[in-house]
Design a protein around this motif. Structure first.
Motif, PDB file in Angstrom:
ATOM      1  N   ASP A 148       0.834  -1.199   0.000  1.00 30.30           N
ATOM      2  CA  ASP A 148       0.000   0.000   0.000  1.00 30.30           C
ATOM      3  C   ASP A 148       0.873   1.256   0.000  1.00 30.30           C
ATOM      4  OD1 ASP A 148      -2.557   1.165   0.056  1.00 30.30           O
ATOM      5  OD2 ASP A 148      -2.592   1.237   2.243  1.00 30.30           O
ATOM      6  N   PHE A 149       1.893   1.258   0.834  1.00 33.02           N
ATOM      7  CA  PHE A 149       2.806   2.395   0.919  1.00 33.02           C
ATOM      8  C   PHE A 149       3.575   2.580  -0.387  1.00 33.02           C
ATOM      9  CE2 PHE A 149       6.931   4.275   1.960  1.00 33.02           C
ATOM     10  CZ  PHE A 149       6.510   5.474   2.517  1.00 33.02           C
ATOM     11  N   ALA A 167       4.447   5.612  -5.402  1.00 33.90           N
ATOM     12  CA  ALA A 167       4.468   5.654  -6.864  1.00 33.90           C
ATOM     13  C   ALA A 167       3.516   6.717  -7.389  1.00 33.90           C
ATOM     14  CB  ALA A 167       4.107   4.284  -7.443  1.00 33.90           C
ATOM     15  N   VAL A 168       2.331   6.825  -6.789  1.00 31.56           N
ATOM     16  CA  VAL A 168       1.384   7.866  -7.204  1.00 31.56           C
ATOM     17  C   VAL A 168       1.950   9.244  -6.870  1.00 31.56           C
ATOM     18  CG1 VAL A 168      -0.922   8.843  -6.792  1.00 31.56           C
ATOM     19  CG2 VAL A 168      -0.643   6.373  -7.056  1.00 31.56           C
ATOM     20  N   ALA A 169       2.584   9.377  -5.699  1.00 34.26           N
ATOM     21  CA  ALA A 169       3.169  10.661  -5.301  1.00 34.26           C
ATOM     22  C   ALA A 169       4.278  11.086  -6.255  1.00 34.26           C
ATOM     23  CB  ALA A 169       3.709  10.570  -3.873  1.00 34.26           C
ATOM     24  N   ALA A 170       5.039  10.124  -6.764  1.00 36.85           N
ATOM     25  CA  ALA A 170       6.142  10.434  -7.674  1.00 36.85           C
ATOM     26  C   ALA A 170       5.678  10.689  -9.105  1.00 36.85           C
ATOM     27  CB  ALA A 170       7.156   9.289  -7.662  1.00 36.85           C
ATOM     28  N   THR A 206      -3.417  13.769  -3.693  1.00 33.06           N
ATOM     29  CA  THR A 206      -3.145  14.920  -2.830  1.00 33.06           C
ATOM     30  C   THR A 206      -2.447  14.526  -1.530  1.00 33.06           C
ATOM     31  OG1 THR A 206      -5.313  14.766  -1.767  1.00 33.06           O
ATOM     32  CG2 THR A 206      -5.130  16.213  -3.704  1.00 33.06           C
ATOM     33  N   GLY A 207      -2.308  13.228  -1.293  1.00 36.78           N
ATOM     34  CA  GLY A 207      -1.634  12.755  -0.092  1.00 36.78           C
ATOM     35  C   GLY A 207      -2.552  12.605   1.107  1.00 36.78           C
ATOM     36  N   ALA A 208      -3.857  12.696   0.909  1.00 37.71           N
ATOM     37  CA  ALA A 208      -4.799  12.594   2.026  1.00 37.71           C
ATOM     38  C   ALA A 208      -5.012  11.157   2.491  1.00 37.71           C
ATOM     39  CB  ALA A 208      -6.136  13.220   1.642  1.00 37.71           C
ATOM     40  N   HIS A 209      -4.827  10.190   1.582  1.00 35.88           N
ATOM     41  CA  HIS A 209      -5.105   8.786   1.912  1.00 35.88           C
ATOM     42  C   HIS A 209      -4.155   7.832   1.207  1.00 35.88           C
ATOM     43  CE1 HIS A 209      -8.879   9.116   4.115  1.00 35.88           C
ATOM     44  NE2 HIS A 209      -9.260  10.046   3.258  1.00 35.88           N
ATOM     45  N   PHE A 210      -4.030   6.657   1.802  1.00 38.31           N
ATOM     46  CA  PHE A 210      -3.353   5.540   1.155  1.00 38.31           C
ATOM     47  C   PHE A 210      -4.345   4.865   0.200  1.00 38.31           C
ATOM     48  CE2 PHE A 210      -0.983   5.868   5.169  1.00 38.31           C
ATOM     49  CZ  PHE A 210       0.324   5.900   4.692  1.00 38.31           C
TER      50      PHE A 210
END
Length: 190
Positions: free
Chosen positions: A24-25, A30-33, A162-166
């Motif tokens: 999950d992390f 990967a989405v953040a990058a 947006t970084g609000a959730h995994f």
């Protein structure tokens, strides 16, 4: 009230869960990058527009304004589904699992929400509301559901972007939301 499940505890007896949380992390990272052209200004705004169900109430009002009986029924079913999902997530879901929000180090500042949520991360209420409304609308009218579903999916994606959730917060929230729509259909058949 103490949590029934604490996702912050690691160690013996939690090997499978720890592997799933690590996956999950990695997906979150990967989405953040990842950079999707046009998404940086759009997805945070879309995410904020769904706060407190405002996007979905506005959509329901637009559907009702068409004066089509089917669209009105779809709007009512969508809002009823959203209400059930929201009540379930906020009273049971958020209080029974302890999971902190993702760290925002990997998320570019331009994507981050101006006001970060303060509740626990698991499950995603935004995703539950989006899936509940879209599923409720689709159960009443497939064509209208096909219009609403991509917006609901974008809201769910925006919570990771947006970084609000995994990702697992979003998937479980969406499953709860869809389940709420089917529960409403069980109470009030289409």
């Amino acid at each position: 009230m103490t949590a029934d499940l604490d996702l912050t505890v690691t160690g013996p007896g939690h090997a499978l869960r720890d592997r799933l949380l690590a996956l999950d992390f990695r997906i979150f990272e990967a989405v953040a990058a990842r950079h999707w052209p046009g998404a940086d200004p759009l997805l945070p705004k879309l995410s904020r527009s769904a706060n407190h169900g405002l996007l979905w109430f506005g959509t329901a009002a637009a559907l009702a304004a068409t004066r089509s009986p089917r669209a009105r029924r779809a709007a009512v079913r969508g809002v009823a589904s959203l209400a059930l999902a929201s009540a379930t997530i906020n009273t049971l879901g958020k209080r029974s699992v302890r999971r902190p929000r993702p760290l925002l180090d990997a998320v570019p500042r331009v994507r981050q929400l101006k006001r970060q949520p303060i509740t626990t991360s698991f499950p995603s209420g935004h995703s539950a509301s989006a899936a509940a409304f879209a599923t409720g609308v689709a159960l009443e009218s497939r064509p209208l559901g096909a219009v609403v579903a991509p917006v609901a999916a974008a809201v769910a994606l925006s919570r990771i972007y947006t970084g609000a959730h995994f990702p697992s917060d979003v998937l479980v929230g969406a499953a709860f939301g869809a389940g709420a729509a089917f529960a409403v259909r069980g109470l009030v058949p289409t």
